[in-house]
Design an enzyme around this catalytic site. Sequence first.
Site, PDB file in Angstrom:
ATOM      1  N   ASN A  85      42.795  42.063  45.572  1.00 33.55           N
ATOM      2  CA  ASN A  85      41.884  42.090  44.431  1.00 33.55           C
ATOM      3  C   ASN A  85      40.506  42.658  44.754  1.00 33.55           C
ATOM      4  O   ASN A  85      39.635  42.682  43.893  1.00 33.55           O
ATOM      5  CB  ASN A  85      41.711  40.675  43.856  1.00 33.55           C
ATOM      6  CG  ASN A  85      42.957  40.162  43.181  1.00 33.55           C
ATOM      7  OD1 ASN A  85      44.046  40.287  43.728  1.00 33.55           O
ATOM      8  ND2 ASN A  85      42.823  39.589  42.000  1.00 33.55           N
ATOM      9  N   VAL A  92      36.110  44.878  42.204  1.00 34.68           N
ATOM     10  CA  VAL A  92      36.512  43.479  42.360  1.00 34.68           C
ATOM     11  C   VAL A  92      37.299  43.089  41.117  1.00 34.68           C
ATOM     12  O   VAL A  92      36.764  43.084  40.004  1.00 34.68           O
ATOM     13  CB  VAL A  92      35.280  42.554  42.522  1.00 34.68           C
ATOM     14  CG1 VAL A  92      35.720  41.097  42.648  1.00 34.68           C
ATOM     15  CG2 VAL A  92      34.463  42.963  43.752  1.00 34.68           C
ATOM     16  N   CYS A  93      38.583  42.790  41.304  1.00 41.79           N
ATOM     17  CA  CYS A  93      39.467  42.489  40.174  1.00 41.79           C
ATOM     18  C   CYS A  93      39.523  40.991  39.912  1.00 41.79           C
ATOM     19  O   CYS A  93      40.167  40.235  40.641  1.00 41.79           O
ATOM     20  CB  CYS A  93      40.871  43.023  40.443  1.00 41.79           C
ATOM     21  SG  CYS A  93      40.935  44.807  40.532  1.00 41.79           S
ATOM     22  N   LEU A  94      38.830  40.570  38.857  1.00 41.82           N
ATOM     23  CA  LEU A  94      38.819  39.170  38.443  1.00 41.82           C
ATOM     24  C   LEU A  94      38.855  39.108  36.919  1.00 41.82           C
ATOM     25  O   LEU A  94      38.157  39.878  36.248  1.00 41.82           O
ATOM     26  CB  LEU A  94      37.552  38.461  38.935  1.00 41.82           C
ATOM     27  CG  LEU A  94      37.483  38.016  40.401  1.00 41.82           C
ATOM     28  CD1 LEU A  94      36.082  37.482  40.702  1.00 41.82           C
ATOM     29  CD2 LEU A  94      38.526  36.950  40.704  1.00 41.82           C
ATOM     30  N   THR A  99      37.866  42.699  34.713  1.00 45.61           N
ATOM     31  CA  THR A  99      38.449  43.787  35.511  1.00 45.61           C
ATOM     32  C   THR A  99      39.905  43.491  35.871  1.00 45.61           C
ATOM     33  O   THR A  99      40.517  44.228  36.651  1.00 45.61           O
ATOM     34  CB  THR A  99      37.635  43.987  36.808  1.00 45.61           C
ATOM     35  OG1 THR A  99      37.491  42.719  37.471  1.00 45.61           O
ATOM     36  CG2 THR A  99      36.249  44.545  36.510  1.00 45.61           C
TER      37      THR A  99
END
Length: 445
Positions: A85, A92-94, A99
């Site tokens: 992530n 930043v994949c959250l 995202t």
Amino acid sequence: MADQSVFRITKELSELQKNSDLSLAVACRDIDVRNVKALIIGPHETPYEFGFFEFAFKFNKEYPRKSPQVTAITTNGGRCRFNPNIYSNGRVCLSILGTWRGERGEEWSAAQGLESILLSIQSLMSSNPYENEPGFEDANEPSDKKNQKDYVQKIRHETLRVSVIQRLEEYLKIGLDGAVTTPESSKEDYDLDMDTIEDESSTPFEPFKDLCKRRFLWYYDSYLATIQKGMAEVKDGQPFVRMPFEGSNNTMEGKFNYSELERRLHGIKKALDAETEAWAVEGLAAKSKDTTVAVNLQRQFEQIVEFFKRSGTAHNLELVDGNPFVWVLTYFGKPMTNLDGGLFRARLFFSPRFPEEQPRIKFETRLFHHRIAADGTPCYVVPSTRREDVKTHIEAIIEALEEDHPPYDPRTLVHPEAFKLYWGSPEDRRVYNRRLRRSVQQSME
């Protein structure tokens, strides 16, 4: 609306800086609260352990109605993907950042903020980060088990190499050959009165430089232990295994070389010790010029000596060769405790840039204690609002030594052997107490 968002950001920054969290730090230039830098120190018992991971936060004028933009900075120049992530390009994949697709209720809300984002990112840094890959639930055995192990191994190696070693080498101006270069500008730093205001626009903003240097001294033995663990699992020259989810431009490529990392770790420790010793020489030059810092430290020394006399404490304080930048504290063990009867000397080194650079303390008398590293560096914390008060530092060191029932906190793991015994079985604790008492007795010999 704009004023409200600035007020909210300022309040969140202040609260985070006040609570002395040992694994999170935030900072911004005074003139620009919308651009925040954050540091996450990797959690214990994960491949990220005690690594220094930096992130950039950009807050828009609609904050907190809209989430900030977050970018990972610790990517080795866009070449290192530290998590399924956390991409090599900094993405930043959250779900709370919008995202990443998340479950209902996981999206951003105004009730969340800077700290909740940092904690969410920190939670990605788990003991098995492979689990963060979306297709993990459908993973096949046993090849997937091997991938999980391989992934942990390379993250552990790159955490040390990129987030710790490269960062500290840049701070200390250490080249790949181990040579230390001193920029011309820094040679004269201590000749200037610290009242001089620097031009912020031309100065690189490195708010975590001093923090990382001090934490490196805390965790040095843990880094060495990580290297020993890595050497037992992989051979130097062995290439990293590419994960199924790693794309051509979003991966973590490389080869293991723990022998080289060990050499570079030793070089950083040597350079840090030399830098600390150099403060004494710089301090004498600062004293001769009556700089603000020299006068302030001399005054604080006299006040603390007077306080010790008035309070009837047995502890003693003196300057080394009359230098206000080097103090020696003689600590007398607290009666009716395991430290009873002990006599311990600690040297306090101050920078001519104090309090921007915090003091470095080293116990010269050996003491087997879970809050003192093998080289004598104590693990203690002072509130950010009291960083310039030396008496608070001394009291915090003594409190760390004498604490009867400290809460378990792996972030204070500075002496791995003592820490393991202290928090182990009842028999382990008895062994710890015996070794502590033995070091107390040796301090009197």
